[in-house]
Write an enzyme that holds these catalytic residues in place. Structure first.
Site, PDB file in Angstrom:
ATOM      1  N   SER A  45     -52.368  88.853 -47.835  1.00 40.22           N
ATOM      2  CA  SER A  45     -51.581  87.169 -48.060  1.00 40.22           C
ATOM      3  C   SER A  45     -50.170  86.615 -48.697  1.00 40.22           C
ATOM      4  O   SER A  45     -49.788  87.104 -50.124  1.00 40.22           O
ATOM      5  CB  SER A  45     -52.991  86.289 -49.149  1.00 40.22           C
ATOM      6  OG  SER A  45     -52.675  84.524 -48.295  1.00 40.22           O
ATOM      7  N   GLU A  46     -49.973  85.528 -47.777  1.00 41.68           N
ATOM      8  CA  GLU A  46     -48.262  85.864 -48.050  1.00 41.68           C
ATOM      9  C   GLU A  46     -47.951  84.734 -49.470  1.00 41.68           C
ATOM     10  O   GLU A  46     -46.807  85.128 -50.176  1.00 41.68           O
ATOM     11  CB  GLU A  46     -47.697  84.852 -46.711  1.00 41.68           C
ATOM     12  CG  GLU A  46     -47.940  83.401 -46.372  1.00 41.68           C
ATOM     13  CD  GLU A  46     -47.235  83.325 -45.487  1.00 41.68           C
ATOM     14  OE1 GLU A  46     -47.012  82.213 -45.241  1.00 41.68           O
ATOM     15  OE2 GLU A  46     -47.607  83.151 -44.258  1.00 41.68           O
ATOM     16  N   ASN A  47     -49.536  84.064 -49.830  1.00 41.10           N
ATOM     17  CA  ASN A  47     -49.333  83.382 -50.817  1.00 41.10           C
ATOM     18  C   ASN A  47     -49.794  84.014 -52.143  1.00 41.10           C
ATOM     19  O   ASN A  47     -49.004  83.539 -53.516  1.00 41.10           O
ATOM     20  CB  ASN A  47     -50.232  81.970 -50.893  1.00 41.10           C
ATOM     21  CG  ASN A  47     -51.829  82.962 -50.942  1.00 41.10           C
ATOM     22  OD1 ASN A  47     -51.624  83.549 -49.909  1.00 41.10           O
ATOM     23  ND2 ASN A  47     -52.478  82.208 -51.916  1.00 41.10           N
ATOM     24  N   GLY A  48     -49.696  85.594 -52.066  1.00 41.72           N
ATOM     25  CA  GLY A  48     -49.615  86.330 -53.589  1.00 41.72           C
ATOM     26  C   GLY A  48     -50.642  87.106 -53.866  1.00 41.72           C
ATOM     27  O   GLY A  48     -50.805  86.711 -54.553  1.00 41.72           O
ATOM     28  N   SER A  87     -44.865  88.772 -52.606  1.00 37.57           N
ATOM     29  CA  SER A  87     -45.296  89.157 -51.118  1.00 37.57           C
ATOM     30  C   SER A  87     -44.533  89.139 -50.273  1.00 37.57           C
ATOM     31  O   SER A  87     -44.382  90.260 -49.453  1.00 37.57           O
ATOM     32  CB  SER A  87     -45.558  87.287 -51.433  1.00 37.57           C
ATOM     33  OG  SER A  87     -46.516  87.883 -49.965  1.00 37.57           O
TER      34      SER A  87
END
Length: 219
Positions: A45-48, A87
């Site tokens: 997930s791009e938020n980490g 990320s």
């Protein structure tokens, strides 16, 4: 089963063992709930977050654990949380095998528009976000969306909205069909039950070829 769940279930069948897979906003975030049994993927997930599972049961949500769309997720053995800079190093470094993205429009050249809607002359909302990195950094881009918007086609000859990435989409999955993006144009490879090719052409602006053997929509 509604159209969005149908699309998510079909998209999950695109996943292969060992892949690093990024799930975008909207329909793609629910793909985590339908990963086929026996298939092990590393969801990113791009938020980490890396290596997470399906959505938790009602009442078991952890407010500190969420995906890029802010929806709750479950962490599983091997999971990791980190900052967004890390990320995007994963994404920009070419370590994502497949990204599944939502879309406002996709055209017959494989270009995708999924970030901007007009709110005033010369002004767009909500903003590009991480999609611009995903369409360039991922090895494979799959676009998932409901086939039409208020009856208007979303698969076009040419995107009318500002594009996120040019010629980057490899496959389109809607509730009506699955189309592959090929050098010769869009190719119809799967058709949902109850939908005819003639009906599909009527609600698709883009031109598409028909495979020698069009398979039933996989669910």
């Amino acid at each position: 089963m509604n159209a969005k769940e149908m699309i998510a279930r079909r998209a999950a069948k695109e996943l292969s063992n060992g892949e690093v897979v990024n799930l975008g906003f909207g329909i793609p975030t629910t793909v985590a709930n339908f990963v086929p049994e026996g298939v092990e993927v590393l969801l990113e997930s791009e938020n980490g977050a890396l290596v997470f599972g399906a959505a938790p049961k009602d009442g078991e949500e952890d407010p500190d654990l969420g995906n890029a769309g802010g929806l709750p997720i479950t962490m599983i053995p091997g999971s990791a949380c980190f900052d967004e800079a890390t990320s995007f190093c994963i994404i920009r470094g070419g370590h994502v095998d497949t990204t599944i993205l939502g879309a406002l429009e996709v055209d017959q050249e494989g270009s995708i528009a999924n970030w901007a809607t007009p709110v005033a002359p010369g002004k767009w909302s909500p903003g590009m976000g991480g999609a611009m990195d995903l369409v360039m950094g991922a090895k494979k881009v799959i676009a998932t969306f409901v086939h039409t918007l208020k009856g208007a086609p979303k698969i076009l000859k040419k995107c009318s909205l500002p594009i996120t990435g040019k010629g980057c989409v490899s496959k389109i999955i809607t509730e009506k069909c699955v189309l592959e993006v090929t050098p010769k144009g869009l190719l119809l490879v799967e058709l949902a039950e109850g939908v005819t090719i003639e009906e599909l052409r009527a609600c698709t602006e883009a031109e598409f070829l028909v495979a020698d053997e069009v398979k039933p929509y996989q669910l």
